[in-house]
Motif scaffolding. Sequence first.
Motif, PDB file in Angstrom:
ATOM      1  N   THR A 604       0.841  -1.207   0.000  1.00  0.00           N
ATOM      2  CA  THR A 604       0.000   0.000   0.000  1.00  0.00           C
ATOM      3  C   THR A 604       0.870   1.248   0.000  1.00  0.00           C
ATOM      4  N   CYS A 610      -2.092   5.784  -1.254  1.00  0.00           N
ATOM      5  CA  CYS A 610      -2.459   5.520   0.140  1.00  0.00           C
ATOM      6  C   CYS A 610      -3.108   6.756   0.753  1.00  0.00           C
ATOM      7  N   GLN A 613      -2.338   7.242   5.227  1.00  0.00           N
ATOM      8  CA  GLN A 613      -0.942   6.878   5.495  1.00  0.00           C
ATOM      9  C   GLN A 613      -0.640   6.805   6.992  1.00  0.00           C
TER      10      GLN A 613
END
Length: 703
Positions: A604, A610, A613
Amino acid sequence: MVASVPFVKSTEPHLLDTYAPEITKAFITSRLESVAIVVRDHLDDPLDDTATVFQQLEQLCTVSRCEYEKTCALLVQLFDQNAQNYQNLLHPSSGVTVDITIQEGRLAWLVYLVGTVVGGRLTYTSTDEHDAMDGELSCRVFQLISLMDTGLPRCSNEKIELAILWFLDQFRKTYVGDQLQRTSKVYARMSEVLGITDDNHVLETFVTKIVTNLKYWGRCEPVISRTLQFLNDLSVGYILLKKLVKIDAVKFMLKNHTSEHFPFLGISDSYSLSDFRCRTTFYTALTRLLMVDLGEDEDEFENFMLPLTVAFETVLQIFNNNFKQEDVKRMLIGLARDLRGIAFALNTKTSYTMLFDWMYPTYLPILQNAVERYYGEPACTTPILKLMAELMQNRSQRLNFDVSSPNGILLFREASKMVCTYGNQILSLGSLSKDQIYPMKLKGISICYSALKSALCGNYVSFGVFKLYGDNHFDNVLQAFVKMLLSVSHSDLLQYRKLSQSYYPLLECLTQDHMSFIINLEPPVLMYVLTSISEGLTTLDTVVSSSCCTSLDYIVTYLFKHIAKEGKKPLRCREATQAGQRLLHFMQQNPDVLQQMMSVLMNTIVFEDCRNQWSVSRPLLGLILLNEKYFSELRASLINSQPLARQEVLAQCFRNLMEGVEQNLSIKNRDRFTQNLSVFRRDVAEALRSDGSTEPCSLDMMS
């Protein structure tokens, strides 16, 4: 283009003031001309597709305000002409049905258009002259409202009624409320013609119209639901509420909310069960109005609840005597929807406690009984479960009961009984077809999970009390959670959005505060839960993926702390150590579970867009510290898959990632890792972009 006119400084002529009124005129006249064709040729009426109509009107409201005088003059002329024609046709001697239908269609369009141009005031620079023109137009609609309402119930037209509600809502947004000076020129003409001098008079007109609709349009769900939505919108602002409660029609509603005065509250077979939905909106608005002056007056609250008390007593009698089962179901659905509306509006400790004392212990067992009897009929169980989920919501700290009160625990016990009853009964239905599984089973399960999540996170129950006093309600509801969960496939868990958005936040609560429950699950169940987290990490729904990250973080942190304690071997906490051993043993037996998740999270970060995060970074550090060997393999796999020119750059990125990160999970250390990860993600993306000769490979070593 029209919206930008006030900001254009250019001296060049833009001609919008020439063309915009022409475009507005073309739209208005073409709508009116289309009505006769639609009626005579039996075509689909554009007015039936309200979503498209509203979309078009939203654009028109800005365009129409350019050279507003021309648009206004056109609408006044057309409105007067069509209203006169309509009145002529209403005389018994001249009524040709087709002509009346055409005229009603044209009037409906005109009311929509007037509402639209009045609503356009908010989007465009306005002047006193414009407000006066709005008054001219509004006068005509208010006169039409009087004309239509005097003809009820004999002559009525649903399309005109829906258009009128649109107009009233636009007028409310534009001219009623705190932000407007009371001297607005819109009232100049309205006070001459109608005696409406300010927004207090307008509110009286609004409420009279609402009461009229609720009395006469009981069988027309679109009009009733739009009327109630309008009432609900009116009841949101505190300043408006203070004005509304002084109006006689509102006082009447608060004292007479029965089917005798408002037929839509009736339970006869002529209403479909879905029509009952609007009752929740009605009672939310009504309770907001009640709350303005209620304070701590319990007698006033009891009086307000009287129609519901009578209904519950009737249900109780029917349950005891076993007759008219269809009627009792309808009454229960109505009651559950009414009470949910009331509970939603009660946002203070005092008012919520009044409702709880009214319901418990007398009436909650009746709802319990209903879930047990009608578990196979979602039309009945869904409103009751939603009511329970609403009662469990600690919104605005309203469930903050006194220190000497057991109410929090009593409420949880009732919810526990209901969830257990529903869970056990619903599993007895056996396997269901694909089109039945959501309405018959998964919808109810998702509501139970929402209720349970609200209870676990509401901070009004001390769950240790249950174990201390040998009360099994808490254990029972957790077992019901597991049973229901195991009856759902992983694919269904993610496919049905409402189910995934109630299951994953609930799991987050359980891993945060009840890890002892999680680690004592049987290995197959624990494997199911961990797999559901692993699959949820990759979903596009950030609510779900963030919940998965948080749940995983709690599990990983628990495991890490246990291993750290094991090294020190303290004499105390023997039991906790045993529980930790169970989890550690399970993970050693199934090493691929956490490895798979680490691989998913790294993928990811490195290869995907993403969006959460920060959430991803929190469990990732724990996973790396627990399994450094596997992390080294992942790192090597990524570096070796790239051309030689990139390998050293990527190796440096990985070294920077762990720069200054220590072997612990303190907040300071986690924050350091999160910052490093942000830089790592940016640097890796640049390194992989720098030379597009090879496709980056996935890090999924588990596949």
